[in-house]
Design a protein around this motif. Structure first.
Motif, PDB file in Angstrom:
ATOM      1  N   GLY A  67       0.824  -1.200   0.000  1.00 29.80           N
ATOM      2  CA  GLY A  67       0.000   0.000   0.000  1.00 29.80           C
ATOM      3  C   GLY A  67       0.856   1.246   0.000  1.00 29.80           C
ATOM      4  N   VAL A  68       0.222   2.365  -0.304  1.00 27.63           N
ATOM      5  CA  VAL A  68       0.925   3.651  -0.330  1.00 27.63           C
ATOM      6  C   VAL A  68       0.016   4.738   0.238  1.00 27.63           C
ATOM      7  CG1 VAL A  68       2.530   3.113  -2.201  1.00 27.63           C
ATOM      8  CG2 VAL A  68       0.268   3.965  -2.751  1.00 27.63           C
ATOM      9  N   THR A  69      -0.536   4.472   1.423  1.00 24.41           N
ATOM     10  CA  THR A  69      -1.461   5.432   2.011  1.00 24.41           C
ATOM     11  C   THR A  69      -0.789   6.748   2.379  1.00 24.41           C
ATOM     12  OG1 THR A  69      -1.115   4.517   4.229  1.00 24.41           O
ATOM     13  CG2 THR A  69      -2.954   3.623   2.937  1.00 24.41           C
ATOM     14  N   GLY A  70       0.528   6.742   2.551  1.00 20.87           N
ATOM     15  CA  GLY A  70       1.239   7.958   2.931  1.00 20.87           C
ATOM     16  C   GLY A  70       1.901   8.661   1.766  1.00 20.87           C
ATOM     17  N   GLY A  71       1.765   8.140   0.566  1.00 19.10           N
ATOM     18  CA  GLY A  71       2.366   8.766  -0.605  1.00 19.10           C
ATOM     19  C   GLY A  71       3.121   7.756  -1.435  1.00 19.10           C
ATOM     20  N   ALA A  72       3.100   7.957  -2.733  1.00 18.94           N
ATOM     21  CA  ALA A  72       3.709   6.994  -3.648  1.00 18.94           C
ATOM     22  C   ALA A  72       5.209   7.218  -3.836  1.00 18.94           C
ATOM     23  CB  ALA A  72       3.010   7.053  -5.009  1.00 18.94           C
TER      24      ALA A  72
END
Length: 158
Positions: A67-72
């Motif tokens: 996942g990348v909930t904080g930024g890609a």
């Protein structure tokens, strides 16, 4: 096993799920870095969190990104990463797994068996009628609660 949690209030929850240690991270993983290095890191935040996680991998360690909930975007020191021993970074794209053609029933059967054996527990935070799905989705996106949301289809009751 070390769990990284956002707040001190999350520590009992992580320990209840089986972690031996819970590091409060807020915006950095300094406390967790003091416990590492780690052979396996399961990363769902991305961005700067992923870069810091890669720095905590032990030689021969594996980081699974799902996942990348904080930024890609992620910037790492490539020299430090490869000079300190062989490490692996791999991605787990759930939607690609679904498209693989393996029936979802196989995975669901495994999850149900684990739950029936008491080896898997889902923390249910909210039960709502299915007619409140937009509100439930908004709550999830805003992280208003921890745990799963169950949408009730039967009579809309709680």
């Amino acid at each position: 096993m070390t769990a990284m949690v956002r707040t001190a209030a999350d520590v009992p929850r992580a320990l209840g799920f089986g972690a031996h240690h819970a590091a409060v991270t807020a915006e950095d993983q300094g406390e967790a870095a003091g416990v590492g290095p780690f052979d396996l890191i399961v990363e769902s935040v991305g961005g700067p969190s992923l870069a810091r996680s890669l720095g905590m991998l032990a030689p021969g360690g594996i980081c699974v990104v799902f996942g990348v909930t904080g930024g890609a975007g992620t910037t790492i020191d490539a020299r430090a990463f490869y000079m300190s021993g062989s490490r692996t970074v791999t991605g787990l794209a759930v939607f690609e797994e679904i498209k693989s053609g393996e029936p979802a029933a196989r995975g669901l059967s495994l999850l149900l068996a684990l739950a029936a054996e008491g080896r898997l527990a889902a923390e249910i935070a909210v039960r709502r009628p299915w007619t409140e799905m937009p509100e439930a989705a908004a709550d999830l996106l805003a992280r208003r609660h921890k745990g799963k949301t169950v949408l009730l289809v039967q009579d809309g009751g709680r």
